[in-house]
Design a protein around this motif. Sequence first.
Motif, PDB file in Angstrom:
ATOM      1  N   GLU A 129      -7.550 -10.798   2.912  1.00 46.16           N
ATOM      2  CA  GLU A 129      -6.619 -11.132   3.985  1.00 46.16           C
ATOM      3  C   GLU A 129      -5.247 -11.485   3.430  1.00 46.16           C
ATOM      4  OE1 GLU A 129      -7.111 -10.953   7.288  1.00 46.16           O
ATOM      5  OE2 GLU A 129      -9.010  -9.985   6.774  1.00 46.16           O
ATOM      6  N   ARG A 172      -3.909 -10.304   0.667  1.00 48.54           N
ATOM      7  CA  ARG A 172      -3.259  -9.060   0.247  1.00 48.54           C
ATOM      8  C   ARG A 172      -2.723  -8.291   1.448  1.00 48.54           C
ATOM      9  NH1 ARG A 172      -4.004  -6.817  -4.705  1.00 48.54           N
ATOM     10  NH2 ARG A 172      -3.931  -4.748  -3.748  1.00 48.54           N
ATOM     11  N   LYS A 173      -3.479  -8.278   2.559  1.00 47.17           N
ATOM     12  CA  LYS A 173      -3.014  -7.582   3.757  1.00 47.17           C
ATOM     13  C   LYS A 173      -1.734  -8.215   4.292  1.00 47.17           C
ATOM     14  CE  LYS A 173      -7.479  -5.849   5.420  1.00 47.17           C
ATOM     15  NZ  LYS A 173      -8.480  -5.921   6.530  1.00 47.17           N
ATOM     16  N   ASN A 174      -1.691  -9.541   4.288  1.00 44.07           N
ATOM     17  CA  ASN A 174      -0.500 -10.223   4.801  1.00 44.07           C
ATOM     18  C   ASN A 174       0.718  -9.954   3.928  1.00 44.07           C
ATOM     19  OD1 ASN A 174      -1.971 -11.342   6.912  1.00 44.07           O
ATOM     20  ND2 ASN A 174      -2.518 -13.161   5.738  1.00 44.07           N
ATOM     21  N   LYS A 175       0.501  -9.843   2.608  1.00 43.24           N
ATOM     22  CA  LYS A 175       1.619  -9.564   1.713  1.00 43.24           C
ATOM     23  C   LYS A 175       2.129  -8.136   1.875  1.00 43.24           C
ATOM     24  CE  LYS A 175       0.624 -12.920  -1.938  1.00 43.24           C
ATOM     25  NZ  LYS A 175       0.333 -13.110  -3.382  1.00 43.24           N
ATOM     26  N   GLN A 176       1.223  -7.216   2.248  1.00 42.94           N
ATOM     27  CA  GLN A 176       1.615  -5.817   2.387  1.00 42.94           C
ATOM     28  C   GLN A 176       2.279  -5.520   3.723  1.00 42.94           C
ATOM     29  OE1 GLN A 176      -1.971  -3.601   1.692  1.00 42.94           O
ATOM     30  NE2 GLN A 176      -1.995  -4.009  -0.511  1.00 42.94           N
ATOM     31  N   LYS A 177       2.191  -6.451   4.670  1.00 41.78           N
ATOM     32  CA  LYS A 177       2.818  -6.230   5.966  1.00 41.78           C
ATOM     33  C   LYS A 177       4.333  -6.258   5.836  1.00 41.78           C
ATOM     34  CE  LYS A 177      -0.879  -8.097   8.881  1.00 41.78           C
ATOM     35  NZ  LYS A 177      -1.232  -9.166   9.866  1.00 41.78           N
ATOM     36  N   THR A 178       4.969  -5.335   6.510  1.00 43.46           N
ATOM     37  CA  THR A 178       6.426  -5.283   6.499  1.00 43.46           C
ATOM     38  C   THR A 178       6.972  -6.318   7.471  1.00 43.46           C
ATOM     39  OG1 THR A 178       6.346  -2.912   6.029  1.00 43.46           O
ATOM     40  CG2 THR A 178       8.439  -3.816   6.843  1.00 43.46           C
ATOM     41  N   PRO A 179       7.783  -7.248   6.992  1.00 40.73           N
ATOM     42  CA  PRO A 179       8.322  -8.265   7.915  1.00 40.73           C
ATOM     43  C   PRO A 179       9.199  -7.625   8.979  1.00 40.73           C
ATOM     44  CG  PRO A 179       9.453  -8.328   5.791  1.00 40.73           C
ATOM     45  CD  PRO A 179       8.290  -7.388   5.626  1.00 40.73           C
ATOM     46  N   THR A 180       9.020  -8.091  10.187  1.00 37.57           N
ATOM     47  CA  THR A 180       9.799  -7.571  11.307  1.00 37.57           C
ATOM     48  C   THR A 180      10.805  -8.617  11.758  1.00 37.57           C
ATOM     49  OG1 THR A 180       8.131  -8.367  12.875  1.00 37.57           O
ATOM     50  CG2 THR A 180       7.918  -6.102  12.089  1.00 37.57           C
TER      51      THR A 180
END
Length: 205
Positions: A92, A94-102
């Motif tokens: 989880e 790693r997924k949050n780090k890979q998300k592109t900030p909007t």
Amino acid sequence: MYYLEDDTICVIEPTIDNAGFQQGKLVRRNKIVKNINGDTFHWKDFNIGIDICIYGVVYHIIDCDLFTREYLNSQGIDVGDKEEPPIDPYTELRKNKQKTPTCVTKIPDDVRRRFLEYDKMVLLFTATWNNDIYRIMYFLTDDTIAIREVQKPNSGKDPVPMLLKRMKVPKDWKNLPSTYPAAYMEYGDPEIVEYYTPKDFLVSL
């Protein structure tokens, strides 16, 4: 996966990117002994919610595909409900780090853009006050308001060109700064927080 044709089993782990260890097929396809008596696993031994020990590793079954569910049901086996897999905190993260900030970019209130888009567009409302009829005009190009009285023939009243000249109208007239003279109607943005907008005008039925 359980193969009905020869009662063999194989175990495959879904691959995860950059996991750092070997993934894929954990147990090759073959018949697997389930107890010290030498009995091998049968499809009747599998169901959702139970634990299966294969070569010393205990697997907890949480779901099955539609064909498996229908097959077990046809054989008189009540299949359990689907269970949610346990959450891996590291995955989880790693997924949050890979998300592109909007981010939301606010479009500034461009006067020139509003002029080109709303020039000569006026919202016209009919209102009454003291049994007289008025026209309220809202100019979309700069959010200003003007009020004009509709003169009736032979009303005996002196004609008034405009009841309210075109201007921005603040919503709260009671909390205006005392430093402004009462005769001066239009106030600057630092003093007035909120003006009337088109959504403030409703037609009563």
